[in-house]
Design an enzyme around this catalytic site. Structure first.
Site, PDB file in Angstrom:
ATOM      1  N   GLY A  17       0.848  -1.189   0.000  1.00  6.07           N
ATOM      2  CA  GLY A  17       0.000   0.000   0.000  1.00  6.07           C
ATOM      3  C   GLY A  17       0.880   1.234   0.000  1.00  6.07           C
ATOM      4  O   GLY A  17       1.939   1.260  -0.631  1.00  6.07           O
ATOM      5  N   GLY A  20       4.256   0.270   2.281  1.00  8.35           N
ATOM      6  CA  GLY A  20       5.044  -0.738   1.581  1.00  8.35           C
ATOM      7  C   GLY A  20       5.480  -0.280   0.201  1.00  8.35           C
ATOM      8  O   GLY A  20       6.605  -0.547  -0.230  1.00  8.35           O
ATOM      9  N   ASN A 111       1.604   1.255  13.158  1.00  5.31           N
ATOM     10  CA  ASN A 111       1.360   2.103  14.319  1.00  5.31           C
ATOM     11  C   ASN A 111       0.762   1.302  15.467  1.00  5.31           C
ATOM     12  O   ASN A 111       0.210   0.220  15.266  1.00  5.31           O
ATOM     13  CB  ASN A 111       0.390   3.233  13.948  1.00  5.31           C
ATOM     14  CG  ASN A 111       1.025   4.243  13.018  1.00  5.31           C
ATOM     15  OD1 ASN A 111       2.194   4.592  13.163  1.00  5.31           O
ATOM     16  ND2 ASN A 111       0.252   4.731  12.051  1.00  5.31           N
ATOM     17  N   LYS A 201       5.296   7.748  19.303  1.00  7.84           N
ATOM     18  CA  LYS A 201       4.520   7.877  18.062  1.00  7.84           C
ATOM     19  C   LYS A 201       3.038   8.094  18.364  1.00  7.84           C
ATOM     20  O   LYS A 201       2.334   8.777  17.612  1.00  7.84           O
ATOM     21  CB  LYS A 201       4.723   6.618  17.211  1.00  7.84           C
ATOM     22  CG  LYS A 201       4.082   6.692  15.819  1.00  7.84           C
ATOM     23  CD  LYS A 201       4.920   7.506  14.859  1.00  7.84           C
ATOM     24  CE  LYS A 201       4.217   7.697  13.502  1.00  7.84           C
ATOM     25  NZ  LYS A 201       4.065   6.440  12.758  1.00  7.84           N
ATOM     26  N   ASN A 205      -0.306  10.072  16.769  1.00  2.40           N
ATOM     27  CA  ASN A 205      -1.349   9.227  16.185  1.00  2.40           C
ATOM     28  C   ASN A 205      -2.683   9.312  16.918  1.00  2.40           C
ATOM     29  O   ASN A 205      -3.746   9.285  16.286  1.00  2.40           O
ATOM     30  CB  ASN A 205      -0.886   7.761  16.160  1.00  2.40           C
ATOM     31  CG  ASN A 205      -0.006   7.458  14.966  1.00  2.40           C
ATOM     32  OD1 ASN A 205      -0.194   8.002  13.896  1.00  2.40           O
ATOM     33  ND2 ASN A 205       0.966   6.590  15.163  1.00  2.40           N
ATOM     34  N   ASN A 209      -5.129  11.006  14.053  1.00  2.00           N
ATOM     35  CA  ASN A 209      -5.833   9.930  13.373  1.00  2.00           C
ATOM     36  C   ASN A 209      -7.305   9.916  13.787  1.00  2.00           C
ATOM     37  O   ASN A 209      -8.208   9.906  12.941  1.00  2.00           O
ATOM     38  CB  ASN A 209      -5.183   8.579  13.681  1.00  2.00           C
ATOM     39  CG  ASN A 209      -4.150   8.185  12.652  1.00  2.00           C
ATOM     40  OD1 ASN A 209      -4.467   7.943  11.498  1.00  2.00           O
ATOM     41  ND2 ASN A 209      -2.893   8.119  13.066  1.00  2.00           N
ATOM     42  N   SER A 271      -3.883   8.336   7.991  1.00  2.00           N
ATOM     43  CA  SER A 271      -4.219   7.028   7.432  1.00  2.00           C
ATOM     44  C   SER A 271      -5.566   6.507   7.932  1.00  2.00           C
ATOM     45  O   SER A 271      -6.294   5.827   7.203  1.00  2.00           O
ATOM     46  CB  SER A 271      -3.115   6.018   7.746  1.00  2.00           C
ATOM     47  OG  SER A 271      -2.948   5.873   9.149  1.00  2.00           O
TER      48      SER A 271
END
Length: 320
Positions: A17, A20, A111, A201, A205, A209, A271
């Site tokens: 995706g 990657g 994540n 992180k 996030n 997110n 994401s």
């Protein structure tokens, strides 16, 4: 008489995706032997290759691509970079074991907290499991097409494997992995404490997110409103509080640094928002439930984060 040249490592990308696709393409362009496992986008990538539109590196294309629709067709890989969502990790274990060379290093470019623990018991003991944290603004805009807005750094840490009790070997493995990324022009570093790095992180996030889904807003919109700015800062403070309760120190200015960095981003959709838009399951367990449970076990309640998690759970169930 000339000596034979030692072949470089074979790298497998599990989940081609945005993550990657970006890192796999960069590694392949640097001359590494990279093999990509795809599902729905196999035909498109086989025909047209991988396309990267990057604000940092320019427009790049990888064609032909060593692409596979089935894991059984892939050669054994020395390094496996897993870019899939955490929601399917346990089901992914047989695929990883199938394409891993003996003693392979498996890196979860994902994540959340505790994701390596979930996967470890389903993998052969001979495989090394590492965590990788990607500090990057990237998303897919179409089959085999990756849009890269900013950053790209990868931080790596050792989780488990046959080097668990050998500090020097653990360090060597992590440094080897970071070296692969650096050869591809990507900033990368080794992390001595994987759990602490994952809490770091989460400082970004957890608010961005979740709020992108809850409020239907990108980073620019969230940072432009006084109420959402206050909510973001409150959530960041709670993540720092939770990390400290679990024994992981986060520097006093780190949350502010992440906040100010986000202010410089241009209209970035995290994401989780893309997952919601495409009706994919949200990574709520890894990013919210496990950190909340860890903090609670340490005697620390995080009410803002708990409320956000509950709201997202409702949205996710209705969207599914």
């Amino acid at each position: 008489m000339t000596s034979a040249v030692e072949p470089g490592p074979r790298i497998g990308i599990i989940g081609t995706g945005a993550i990657g696709g970006f890192y796999g393409l960069m590694l392949a362009r640097a001359g590494f032997d990279v093999h990509f496992l795809l599902r729905s986008e196999y035909a498109a990538v086989s025909e047209r290759g991988l396309q990267l539109n990057s604000a940092v590196h320019g427009a790049l294309n990888l064609h032909p691509v060593q692409a596979y629709a089935n894991a059984a067709d892939m050669p054994p890989c020395d390094w496996l970079l897993v870019g899939t969502k955490t929601t399917g990790n346990v089901e992914l274990a047989p695929t990883i074991a199938q394409v891993a060379a003996p003693g392979a290093k498996v890196v979860l470019l994902q994540n959340g907290l505790g994701i390596e623990d979930d996967l470890r018991e389903h993998l052969p003991e001979s495989l090394h499991l590492l965590g990788g944290l990607c500090y990057i603004c990237v998303h897919r805009s179409g089959p085999g097409i990756v849009e890269h807005q900013a950053m790209g750094r990868v931080s790596l840490g050792y989780h488990s494997g046959s080097a668990t009790h050998d500090a020097a070997r653990r360090q060597a493995i992590v440094e080897e992995g970071a070296g692969l990324f650096r050869e591809a022009g990507i900033d990368s570093q080794a992390m001595p404490d994987l759990d602490q790095a994952r809490w770091h992180k989460l400082v970004w996030n957890v608010p961005y997110n979740g709020l992108s889904v809850l409020l239907g807003a990108n980073t620019s919109t969230l940072m432009a409103d006084e109420s959402s700015r206050e909510l973001i800062q409150g959530l960041m403070a709670e993540v720092v509080q939770g990390a400290r309760a679990c024994g992981h120190e986060i520097a006093p200015g780190y949350a502010e640094q992440m906040f100010n960095m986000t202010e410089r981003l241009t209209d970035y959709w995290p994401s989780m928002y893309h997952d919601h838009q495409h009706q994919r399951p949200l990574e709520l367990a890894a990013i919210y439930a496990r950190p909340l449970a860890a903090a609670r076990a340490a005697g620390c309640e995080l009410p803002r984060m708990q409320a956000l998690y509950q709201a997202l759970s409702f949205i996710d169930r209705r969207n599914g």
